[in-house]
Motif scaffolding. Sequence first.
Motif, PDB file in Angstrom:
ATOM      1  N   GLY A  12     -22.644  18.724  28.672  1.00  0.00           N
ATOM      2  CA  GLY A  12     -23.888  17.996  28.469  1.00  0.00           C
ATOM      3  C   GLY A  12     -23.622  16.511  28.493  1.00  0.00           C
ATOM      4  N   TRP A  13     -24.692  15.764  28.575  1.00  0.00           N
ATOM      5  CA  TRP A  13     -24.586  14.314  28.587  1.00  0.00           C
ATOM      6  C   TRP A  13     -24.178  13.793  27.222  1.00  0.00           C
ATOM      7  N   SER A  16     -25.866  14.438  23.487  1.00  0.00           N
ATOM      8  CA  SER A  16     -26.652  15.674  23.489  1.00  0.00           C
ATOM      9  C   SER A  16     -26.383  16.557  22.274  1.00  0.00           C
ATOM     10  N   GLU A 115     -24.775  24.669  28.500  1.00  0.00           N
ATOM     11  CA  GLU A 115     -25.240  23.290  28.572  1.00  0.00           C
ATOM     12  C   GLU A 115     -25.999  22.949  27.298  1.00  0.00           C
ATOM     13  N   HIS A 117     -28.642  20.539  26.088  1.00  0.00           N
ATOM     14  CA  HIS A 117     -29.627  19.678  26.758  1.00  0.00           C
ATOM     15  C   HIS A 117     -30.736  19.265  25.796  1.00  0.00           C
ATOM     16  N   ARG A 118     -30.905  17.972  25.673  1.00  0.00           N
ATOM     17  CA  ARG A 118     -32.000  17.388  24.894  1.00  0.00           C
ATOM     18  C   ARG A 118     -32.835  16.520  25.833  1.00  0.00           C
ATOM     19  N   LYS A 123     -32.011  12.370  30.223  1.00  0.00           N
ATOM     20  CA  LYS A 123     -31.055  12.728  31.275  1.00  0.00           C
ATOM     21  C   LYS A 123     -31.485  14.048  31.920  1.00  0.00           C
ATOM     22  N   PRO A 125     -31.177  17.836  33.527  1.00  0.00           N
ATOM     23  CA  PRO A 125     -30.329  18.987  33.180  1.00  0.00           C
ATOM     24  C   PRO A 125     -29.185  19.128  34.180  1.00  0.00           C
ATOM     25  N   VAL A 136     -28.391  27.666  28.254  1.00  0.00           N
ATOM     26  CA  VAL A 136     -28.678  26.318  27.790  1.00  0.00           C
ATOM     27  C   VAL A 136     -29.044  26.389  26.321  1.00  0.00           C
ATOM     28  N   SER A 138     -30.910  24.070  23.438  1.00  0.00           N
ATOM     29  CA  SER A 138     -31.752  22.893  23.364  1.00  0.00           C
ATOM     30  C   SER A 138     -32.507  22.870  22.044  1.00  0.00           C
ATOM     31  N   CYS A 145     -36.568  26.511  32.840  1.00  0.00           N
ATOM     32  CA  CYS A 145     -35.159  26.905  32.966  1.00  0.00           C
ATOM     33  C   CYS A 145     -35.055  28.409  33.211  1.00  0.00           C
TER      34      CYS A 145
END
Length: 170
Positions: A12-13, A16, A115, A117-118, A123, A125, A136, A138, A145
Amino acid sequence: MKLARNIFGLAGWSGSGKTTLMARLIPALSARGLTVATVKHAHHAFDIDQPGKDSYVHRMAGAQEVLVASANRWALMHENRDGPEPTLAELLTKLSPVDLVLVEGFKRDAHPKLEIHRPSNGKPPLWPDDPRIVAVASDVVLPDCPLPVLDLNDVEAVADLILRITGVGG
């Protein structure tokens, strides 16, 4: 290249929540009787040694490796010097045998990943471009998704997914 260990990644970024989830997963998996090791990729220069310590002096003097040991722990520092950054596969060979290796980062490597992911981070996905992302996690519902989406705060569900995908403990 197929990796010989039971590994699972969190991707993830930045910001996140990968490290926060990792810190919650390790005790949850350990409570299930599993031994867990982690590998963390750093995108920047980092140093676990301190100026003024003998081990730091050894490294700065040019030692390729410095091993520091005490009754509580030991650490091996290896200087790449002008050599290439080691691959995840190479780093995994440095670990002692464990039931499961959790990997934070190395998002482009070919191991199964969750992943984090927020959407509030702004950002995109990662899952549309990475077939190794199997689910994922979140903090919101992700209706577009196609992968399983887990509640980021449901650590036991995340642990169940990891064990199901890796086949560990089953």
